[in-house]
Design a protein around this motif. Sequence first.
Motif, short mmCIF file in Angstrom:
data_model
loop_
_atom_site.label_atom_id
_atom_site.label_comp_id
_atom_site.label_asym_id
_atom_site.label_seq_id
_atom_site.Cartn_x
_atom_site.Cartn_y
_atom_site.Cartn_z
N LEU A 83 5.06 -1.36 -11.53
CA LEU A 83 4.39 -2.04 -12.64
C LEU A 83 4.97 -3.41 -12.94
O LEU A 83 4.44 -4.12 -13.79
N LEU A 84 6.01 -3.80 -12.24
CA LEU A 84 6.68 -5.05 -12.56
C LEU A 84 5.73 -6.23 -12.55
O LEU A 84 5.80 -7.12 -13.41
N GLU A 85 4.80 -6.25 -11.61
CA GLU A 85 3.84 -7.35 -11.51
C GLU A 85 2.44 -6.90 -11.86
O GLU A 85 1.45 -7.52 -11.45
N ARG A 86 2.33 -5.82 -12.66
CA ARG A 86 1.02 -5.27 -13.00
C ARG A 86 0.93 -4.98 -14.49
O ARG A 86 1.91 -5.03 -15.20
N GLU A 136 0.82 -1.21 0.00
CA GLU A 136 0.00 0.00 0.00
C GLU A 136 0.85 1.26 0.00
O GLU A 136 0.48 2.29 -0.59
N ASP A 137 2.02 1.21 0.64
CA ASP A 137 2.93 2.35 0.61
C ASP A 137 3.48 2.57 -0.79
O ASP A 137 3.59 3.70 -1.27
N GLN A 138 3.81 1.48 -1.45
CA GLN A 138 4.34 1.58 -2.82
C GLN A 138 3.29 2.16 -3.76
O GLN A 138 3.62 2.99 -4.63
N GLU A 139 2.05 1.74 -3.59
CA GLU A 139 0.99 2.26 -4.45
C GLU A 139 0.82 3.76 -4.26
O GLU A 139 0.65 4.50 -5.24
#
Length: 226
Positions: free
Chosen positions: A118-121, A84-87
Amino acid sequence: MMLRETASAEHAAVSQRFFKTGPGEYGEGDRFLGVRVPQTRKVARRFRSLPQTDVLTLLTSKFHEERLLALLIFVSQFERGASEDQERIYSLYLEHSAYVNNWDLVDTSAPQIVGGYLLERRRECLDALAKSVCLWERRIAIMATFTFIRQEEFEDTLRLSRILLEDSEDLIHKAVGWMLREVGNRNRAVEEAFLRKHGSMMPRTMLRYAIEKFPKELRAHYLKRV
């Protein structure tokens, strides 16, 4: 140690010239304190837990080094943060992309924050950035793919490179060429397939950056096609 304690008027003048801050240049109007990057990194490490409201204050500063400091802190917080912090940092970064407004600011933050998030998105948002009227958003898009390249994922770099083939800005030519070179460092066949198809359309600077590590004879072969 606070950032402005190490400021130098002489170094500020050098930076003003190096980062092209004159009328009509890409960094027009940017201002410098005269703090060297190693000192800025030391301050960033000391204040890596700075509240995000304070980091945003730095990010919106008129001084280049304070914006760099903010981005270094955000990178550190992103890398140590929960999902959530990364987002939140990713969202704040794109919301304030107008302040990520020079090549060094982009290059020290876009791979880690945008590429990292975005690596896993899904990555369609990068296409919109690559088509932006803003030079720095276009550079953010292609530089974000450095993270994917390091994971042996090349398609996003190749797709965005195709979008940016006709870009008018030298700083985009250099960034695209650099990322293609990084692809080639890991898989020469993939890069050469791209060059065989698009090399004759590439701006010369872009091509030169892309083939910089090729053997002399191979560099000459591709340069003849432009």
